[in-house]
Design an enzyme around this catalytic site. Sequence first.
Site, mmCIF file in Angstrom:
data_model
loop_
_atom_site.group_PDB
_atom_site.id
_atom_site.type_symbol
_atom_site.label_atom_id
_atom_site.label_comp_id
_atom_site.label_asym_id
_atom_site.label_seq_id
_atom_site.Cartn_x
_atom_site.Cartn_y
_atom_site.Cartn_z
ATOM 1 N N PRO A 102 -4.489 5.560 -3.196
ATOM 2 C CA PRO A 102 -3.670 4.847 -4.172
ATOM 3 C C PRO A 102 -4.209 3.449 -4.455
ATOM 4 O O PRO A 102 -4.983 2.893 -3.672
ATOM 5 C CB PRO A 102 -2.310 4.761 -3.474
ATOM 6 C CG PRO A 102 -2.665 4.689 -2.022
ATOM 7 C CD PRO A 102 -3.904 5.541 -1.857
ATOM 8 N N ASN A 120 -2.931 0.427 -1.753
ATOM 9 C CA ASN A 120 -3.657 0.046 -0.528
ATOM 10 C C ASN A 120 -5.057 0.655 -0.573
ATOM 11 O O ASN A 120 -5.458 1.415 0.296
ATOM 12 C CB ASN A 120 -2.902 0.424 0.767
ATOM 13 C CG ASN A 120 -2.272 1.799 0.700
ATOM 14 O OD1 ASN A 120 -2.878 2.735 0.204
ATOM 15 N ND2 ASN A 120 -1.056 1.908 1.190
ATOM 16 N N GLY A 171 0.907 8.145 -6.076
ATOM 17 C CA GLY A 171 2.091 8.358 -6.878
ATOM 18 C C GLY A 171 2.506 9.820 -6.919
ATOM 19 O O GLY A 171 1.716 10.725 -6.655
ATOM 20 N N CYS A 206 4.349 0.887 0.322
ATOM 21 C CA CYS A 206 5.520 1.722 0.054
ATOM 22 C C CYS A 206 6.600 1.504 1.112
ATOM 23 O O CYS A 206 7.726 1.973 0.954
ATOM 24 C CB CYS A 206 5.125 3.199 0.014
ATOM 25 S SG CYS A 206 4.318 3.777 1.525
ATOM 26 N N GLU A 226 12.204 0.829 -6.359
ATOM 27 C CA GLU A 226 10.974 0.225 -5.838
ATOM 28 C C GLU A 226 10.444 -0.803 -6.836
ATOM 29 O O GLU A 226 10.514 -0.608 -8.048
ATOM 30 C CB GLU A 226 9.926 1.302 -5.584
ATOM 31 C CG GLU A 226 8.709 0.801 -4.824
ATOM 32 C CD GLU A 226 7.737 1.907 -4.458
ATOM 33 O OE1 GLU A 226 7.103 1.804 -3.410
ATOM 34 O OE2 GLU A 226 7.620 2.873 -5.233
#
Length: 394
Positions: A33, A36, A116, A167, A263
């Site tokens: 992702p 990170n 995602g 996350c 989020e």
Amino acid sequence: MKDKKSVGLIEVDEKMGKETYARPMGVIGAIIPVTNGEATPVVKSLMALKTRNAVIIAPHPRARKTNWAVTEEIRKTIKKMGYPEDLVQAVEPEMVSIETSGEIFKQVDFILATGGTPMVRQAYSSGNPAIGVGTGNVVSIIDETADLAKAADMIVRSKTFDNATSCSTENNLIVIESIYDKFMEEMAKQGGYLIKEDTEDKAKMLKALWPESPKNHDLNRAIVAQPIEKIAEVAGVEIPEGTRMIMVEENGGYGNEYPFTGEKLSPVSGVRKAKDFDDALEKTNKILDYQGKGHSAGIHTQMKERVDRMGAEVPVCKICWNLPQSLSNSGSWTCGFPISMTLGCGTWGHNSISWNATYKDLLNFNYVCREIPSFQPTDEELFDDAEVKAKVDA
């Protein structure tokens, strides 16, 4: 992983006459992702090498240059140690695309997908076995028995780490109302700035984070992973010098019409009051029903029975007790969670695992059994006397 056996015979159970052998899977497809993009290639490469697998690293398009640079360093290190550097490969930056990742999914032996929801779903539908993760939206409860100064320090350190791209960062704080004002004072000492309910500043922050709200709840990419000063500037909100994170009161409902419950991928948290612990649990579950179910939650308390209730009632796979969430969920030197960049969310988060994926998840196991003395129980051990007598009489 250090000192753990991952090759050949790894376990012998003399009592059951069983032996376990660890075998590699082959080629691992590792999805990386953007949030990170520097750490995940390293951890996944180590997991693959530990298990004698090869790995192809496919990054998010916005992480393609970082991914290439990190992978090149990994390959140099492997070569310097005298091993084939092609055990770890990356998609060339100019080739990074959804289509390329999809082709990798079809050709590898196993997929380790972090990213995602659309990418994880693509991995699951590839036809090859995969481990994926769910969406994070951590809720942390702060109750009236907590060490408020310590809790504030942990939350601010966690929420500001990597500009809150993890996350696992605290996206929502639920504070028992009897200590709410005192806790806000402690947060202010650590650089937390509170934006009150029903203020112009709250409306500005909402517009900055979700420009199309309530039409849709897509985050503004211009604020993702940005310093709090940049976010305040985008929003047109004045913040005190030394501010490290912003808290926005959200004591209304849940869902798309109340996006602060979701989020944020930035050093911004929603915060709301709870009358008591029962109310805090109810609010936690409602937030998770909107977003983040299965991932994780936290609590700052001195009451073990409240931790037990969270473990029994909150639909998440990880609960941090008096810990900084994003600095603990993926493993650390001060908690027992295994170090990983792939955090399973169970069936609550539409995942096949409930744990932090480790090198063990990249192994096939061969089990060998030999004959042992029978351990079949007698009828008397299985049934009470009346049932045994009836059976004999029949």
